[in-house]
Design a protein around this motif. Structure first.
Motif, PDB file in Angstrom:
ATOM      1  N   ALA A  23      -5.757 -25.718  36.844  1.00  0.00           N
ATOM      2  CA  ALA A  23      -4.781 -24.920  37.588  1.00  0.00           C
ATOM      3  C   ALA A  23      -5.108 -23.429  37.574  1.00  0.00           C
ATOM      4  CB  ALA A  23      -3.385 -25.141  37.004  1.00  0.00           C
ATOM      5  N   ASP A  34      -2.178 -22.002  39.711  1.00  0.00           N
ATOM      6  CA  ASP A  34      -1.599 -22.751  40.823  1.00  0.00           C
ATOM      7  C   ASP A  34      -0.399 -23.532  40.278  1.00  0.00           C
ATOM      8  OD1 ASP A  34      -0.877 -24.608  42.773  1.00  0.00           O
ATOM      9  OD2 ASP A  34      -2.958 -25.046  43.325  1.00  0.00           O
ATOM     10  N   ASN A  36       1.356 -25.729  41.549  1.00  0.00           N
ATOM     11  CA  ASN A  36       1.348 -27.137  41.931  1.00  0.00           C
ATOM     12  C   ASN A  36       0.499 -27.985  40.989  1.00  0.00           C
ATOM     13  OD1 ASN A  36       2.967 -26.794  44.285  1.00  0.00           O
ATOM     14  ND2 ASN A  36       1.188 -25.864  45.258  1.00  0.00           N
TER      15      ASN A  36
END
Length: 83
Positions: A23, A34, A36
């Motif tokens: 991430a 990130d 997500n």
């Protein structure tokens, strides 16, 4: 919650390889996370590994991405299923 990297980041490069979800990535000026992909290492470790290795303590919870531990586990399971 997902984590975030603040502008106190010194680009020391120690957090990126520690992230089991990949991430963390180099941004324009500092590393970024990130949301997500960030599960705070839920499903992998007991503690977020990036926070453990950060020498300047610049990786707090991201108030814009509030998630419960259960939501983080669901995200982890979805990420593992997609691999």
């Amino acid at each position: 919650m997902a984590l975030m990297i603040t502008d106190e980041c010194i680009n020391c490069d120690v957090c990126e390889p520690e992230c089991p979800n990949e991430a963390i990535y180099p941004g324009d000026e500092i590393y970024e996370i990130d949301p997500n992909l960030c599960t705070e290492c839920v499903g992998h470790y007991d503690e977020p590994q990036c926070q453990q290795v950060c020498p300047v303590d610049c990786i707090p919870l991201d108030p814009d991405h509030k998630e419960t531990r259960e939501q983080l586990m669901t995200k982890y399971e979805a990420l593992m299923a997609a691999k």
